[in-house]
Design a protein around this motif. Structure first.
Motif, PDB file in Angstrom:
ATOM      1  N   GLN A  42      36.558  71.106  58.605  1.00 31.74           N
ATOM      2  CA  GLN A  42      35.325  70.551  58.040  1.00 31.74           C
ATOM      3  C   GLN A  42      34.953  69.273  58.794  1.00 31.74           C
ATOM      4  OE1 GLN A  42      33.483  72.160  55.622  1.00 31.74           O
ATOM      5  NE2 GLN A  42      35.016  73.724  56.109  1.00 31.74           N
ATOM      6  N   PRO A  43      33.686  68.836  58.702  1.00 31.89           N
ATOM      7  CA  PRO A  43      33.302  67.587  59.362  1.00 31.89           C
ATOM      8  C   PRO A  43      34.181  66.425  58.893  1.00 31.89           C
ATOM      9  CG  PRO A  43      31.354  68.764  58.614  1.00 31.89           C
ATOM     10  CD  PRO A  43      32.553  69.492  58.048  1.00 31.89           C
ATOM     11  N   ALA A  44      34.493  65.536  59.824  1.00 30.97           N
ATOM     12  CA  ALA A  44      35.400  64.421  59.543  1.00 30.97           C
ATOM     13  C   ALA A  44      34.947  63.593  58.353  1.00 30.97           C
ATOM     14  CB  ALA A  44      35.517  63.543  60.787  1.00 30.97           C
ATOM     15  N   ALA A  45      33.643  63.338  58.244  1.00 33.71           N
ATOM     16  CA  ALA A  45      33.126  62.522  57.138  1.00 33.71           C
ATOM     17  C   ALA A  45      33.406  63.180  55.789  1.00 33.71           C
ATOM     18  CB  ALA A  45      31.632  62.275  57.313  1.00 33.71           C
ATOM     19  N   GLU A  46      33.399  64.513  55.743  1.00 34.38           N
ATOM     20  CA  GLU A  46      33.675  65.217  54.486  1.00 34.38           C
ATOM     21  C   GLU A  46      35.136  65.060  54.073  1.00 34.38           C
ATOM     22  OE1 GLU A  46      32.338  69.261  54.205  1.00 34.38           O
ATOM     23  OE2 GLU A  46      30.364  68.770  55.054  1.00 34.38           O
ATOM     24  N   VAL A  47      36.023  64.999  55.057  1.00 37.68           N
ATOM     25  CA  VAL A  47      37.452  64.852  54.765  1.00 37.68           C
ATOM     26  C   VAL A  47      37.732  63.493  54.129  1.00 37.68           C
ATOM     27  CG1 VAL A  47      39.788  64.812  55.737  1.00 37.68           C
ATOM     28  CG2 VAL A  47      38.085  66.440  56.619  1.00 37.68           C
ATOM     29  N   VAL A  48      37.245  62.412  54.730  1.00 37.64           N
ATOM     30  CA  VAL A  48      37.511  61.089  54.163  1.00 37.64           C
ATOM     31  C   VAL A  48      36.804  60.928  52.815  1.00 37.64           C
ATOM     32  CG1 VAL A  48      38.067  59.932  56.330  1.00 37.64           C
ATOM     33  CG2 VAL A  48      35.701  59.954  55.528  1.00 37.64           C
ATOM     34  N   ALA A  49      35.621  61.534  52.658  1.00 37.77           N
ATOM     35  CA  ALA A  49      34.905  61.474  51.383  1.00 37.77           C
ATOM     36  C   ALA A  49      35.699  62.181  50.287  1.00 37.77           C
ATOM     37  CB  ALA A  49      33.519  62.083  51.524  1.00 37.77           C
ATOM     38  N   ALA A  50      36.272  63.348  50.611  1.00 37.09           N
ATOM     39  CA  ALA A  50      37.057  64.100  49.628  1.00 37.09           C
ATOM     40  C   ALA A  50      38.317  63.336  49.226  1.00 37.09           C
ATOM     41  CB  ALA A  50      37.428  65.469  50.194  1.00 37.09           C
ATOM     42  N   LEU A  51      38.954  62.674  50.181  1.00 35.78           N
ATOM     43  CA  LEU A  51      40.145  61.879  49.870  1.00 35.78           C
ATOM     44  C   LEU A  51      39.786  60.706  48.957  1.00 35.78           C
ATOM     45  CD1 LEU A  51      41.767  61.964  53.408  1.00 35.78           C
ATOM     46  CD2 LEU A  51      42.786  62.909  51.328  1.00 35.78           C
ATOM     47  N   ALA A  52      38.684  60.042  49.252  1.00 36.69           N
ATOM     48  CA  ALA A  52      38.238  58.921  48.406  1.00 36.69           C
ATOM     49  C   ALA A  52      37.917  59.396  47.002  1.00 36.69           C
ATOM     50  CB  ALA A  52      37.024  58.243  49.043  1.00 36.69           C
ATOM     51  N   GLU A  53      37.238  60.537  46.910  1.00 35.32           N
ATOM     52  CA  GLU A  53      36.875  61.086  45.599  1.00 35.32           C
ATOM     53  C   GLU A  53      38.114  61.444  44.787  1.00 35.32           C
ATOM     54  OE1 GLU A  53      33.999  64.550  43.702  1.00 35.32           O
ATOM     55  OE2 GLU A  53      34.739  64.782  45.756  1.00 35.32           O
ATOM     56  N   ALA A  54      39.094  62.077  45.434  1.00 32.89           N
ATOM     57  CA  ALA A  54      40.323  62.446  44.732  1.00 32.89           C
ATOM     58  C   ALA A  54      41.030  61.221  44.176  1.00 32.89           C
ATOM     59  CB  ALA A  54      41.250  63.203  45.683  1.00 32.89           C
ATOM     60  N   LYS A  55      41.068  60.147  44.951  1.00 38.64           N
ATOM     61  CA  LYS A  55      41.717  58.915  44.492  1.00 38.64           C
ATOM     62  C   LYS A  55      40.987  58.313  43.304  1.00 38.64           C
ATOM     63  CE  LYS A  55      43.610  57.739  49.038  1.00 38.64           C
ATOM     64  NZ  LYS A  55      43.567  56.773  50.159  1.00 38.64           N
ATOM     65  N   ALA A  56      39.660  58.216  43.397  1.00 36.94           N
ATOM     66  CA  ALA A  56      38.878  57.629  42.296  1.00 36.94           C
ATOM     67  C   ALA A  56      39.020  58.453  41.026  1.00 36.94           C
ATOM     68  CB  ALA A  56      37.417  57.497  42.706  1.00 36.94           C
ATOM     69  N   GLN A  57      38.924  59.768  41.150  1.00 34.79           N
ATOM     70  CA  GLN A  57      39.007  60.645  39.982  1.00 34.79           C
ATOM     71  C   GLN A  57      40.381  60.591  39.327  1.00 34.79           C
ATOM     72  OE1 GLN A  57      35.744  64.087  41.210  1.00 34.79           O
ATOM     73  NE2 GLN A  57      37.825  64.693  40.713  1.00 34.79           N
ATOM     74  N   ALA A  58      41.422  60.437  40.133  1.00 37.59           N
ATOM     75  CA  ALA A  58      42.782  60.404  39.595  1.00 37.59           C
ATOM     76  C   ALA A  58      43.016  59.198  38.693  1.00 37.59           C
ATOM     77  CB  ALA A  58      43.794  60.400  40.744  1.00 37.59           C
ATOM     78  N   VAL A  59      42.244  58.142  38.903  1.00 39.39           N
ATOM     79  CA  VAL A  59      42.463  56.877  38.199  1.00 39.39           C
ATOM     80  C   VAL A  59      41.397  56.601  37.138  1.00 39.39           C
ATOM     81  CG1 VAL A  59      42.464  54.363  38.592  1.00 39.39           C
ATOM     82  CG2 VAL A  59      43.761  55.862  40.108  1.00 39.39           C
ATOM     83  N   ALA A  60      40.182  57.093  37.340  1.00 43.53           N
ATOM     84  CA  ALA A  60      39.032  56.710  36.508  1.00 43.53           C
ATOM     85  C   ALA A  60      39.236  56.929  35.015  1.00 43.53           C
ATOM     86  CB  ALA A  60      37.778  57.440  36.981  1.00 43.53           C
ATOM     87  N   GLY A  61      39.931  57.999  34.628  1.00 46.32           N
ATOM     88  CA  GLY A  61      40.128  58.275  33.204  1.00 46.32           C
ATOM     89  C   GLY A  61      40.871  57.180  32.461  1.00 46.32           C
ATOM     90  N   ASN A  62      41.638  56.386  33.196  1.00 47.79           N
ATOM     91  CA  ASN A  62      42.391  55.283  32.576  1.00 47.79           C
ATOM     92  C   ASN A  62      41.551  54.037  32.367  1.00 47.79           C
ATOM     93  OD1 ASN A  62      45.134  56.528  32.645  1.00 47.79           O
ATOM     94  ND2 ASN A  62      44.750  56.516  34.841  1.00 47.79           N
ATOM     95  N   TYR A  63      40.350  53.995  32.949  1.00 41.70           N
ATOM     96  CA  TYR A  63      39.526  52.784  32.922  1.00 41.70           C
ATOM     97  C   TYR A  63      38.065  53.126  32.615  1.00 41.70           C
ATOM     98  CZ  TYR A  63      43.663  51.003  35.290  1.00 41.70           C
ATOM     99  OH  TYR A  63      44.956  50.651  35.600  1.00 41.70           O
ATOM    100  N   PRO A  64      37.784  53.665  31.425  1.00 42.27           N
ATOM    101  CA  PRO A  64      36.421  54.118  31.130  1.00 42.27           C
ATOM    102  C   PRO A  64      35.380  53.000  31.055  1.00 42.27           C
ATOM    103  CG  PRO A  64      37.794  54.211  29.160  1.00 42.27           C
ATOM    104  CD  PRO A  64      38.709  53.903  30.304  1.00 42.27           C
ATOM    105  N   GLN A  65      35.803  51.766  30.869  1.00 41.07           N
ATOM    106  CA  GLN A  65      34.864  50.644  30.758  1.00 41.07           C
ATOM    107  C   GLN A  65      34.757  49.830  32.044  1.00 41.07           C
ATOM    108  OE1 GLN A  65      33.056  50.543  27.962  1.00 41.07           O
ATOM    109  NE2 GLN A  65      34.275  52.322  27.351  1.00 41.07           N
TER     110      GLN A  65
END
Length: 197
Positions: A42-65
């Motif tokens: 896949q395009p390089a930009a999509e790879v780094v975007a997917a990694l960033a998204e996975a990290k944010a999603q993994a943590v976001a549920g703990n900090y809803p505010q």
């Protein structure tokens, strides 16, 4: 409301601290290599975007505010994505490949706001590497500094000796783009200054 950094990167935390914010540090536990394999080709930009998204999603549920920031950086050199070298030997190999050349440092960002708003953006900065001597490369690798850095270099520390120039956002090269975070906060209706310590 706080800024939560879903990363163990001292450079990313340092950018926020230098910019007046004391982030909550909650490194995300995601299978980065698995995501990279899944997105191979896949395009390089999509790879780094997917990694960033996975990290944010993994943590976001703990900090809803709060505002959660996921980020990931990789170097695009000769059409090939380069992550962290992890070893002095691999660092030396990388520097032998990139010394005297130009590459693009891609930093993907996924920022999740307090009401589930999302901002996703990948910044691209051109990096021109110095034709560093073999001795300097070996000593630099032995310091350990570049081992856990995308592209096997830092801009803000010892590695700065071996970067001739950059074209783009300096904070993005260090690991987190302040302009991207600012745009995200503004899109959420938040002011940057409200997060200053």
């Amino acid at each position: 409301m706080r800024l939560v950094l879903a990363s163990a990167s001292p450079s990313r935390a340092g950018i926020l601290r230098a910019a007046g914010v004391e982030p909550v540090l909650h490194p995300a536990d995601v299978d980065e290599r698995g995501i990279e394999k899944l997105l191979a080709g896949q395009p390089a930009a999509e790879v780094v975007a997917a990694l960033a998204e996975a990290k944010a999603q993994a943590v976001a549920g703990n900090y809803p505010q709060d505002v959660v920031i996921g980020a990931d950086s990789m170097l695009l050199l000769g059409g090939k994505l380069q992550g962290k070298p992890h070893t002095p030997e691999r660092t030396i190999e990388r520097w032998c490949e990139q010394a005297g050349k130009e590459a693009v440092l891609l930093t993907g960002h996924c920022i999740i706001g307090p009401h589930g708003q999302r901002w996703e953006e990948t910044s691209a900065t051109t990096v021109r590497f110095a034709a560093a001597s073999a001795s300097d490369i070996a000593v630099y690798a032995a310091t350990g500094e570049p081992l856990e850095c995308a592209g096997a270099f830092t801009l803000e520390a010892l590695g700065g000796w071996f970067i001739d120039s950059i074209e783009g956002d300096p904070s993005s090269v260090i690991g987190l783009s302040l302009p991207v975070v600012r745009r995200a906060l503004y899109s959420f209706g938040l002011d940057v200054s409200s997060f200053w310590a």
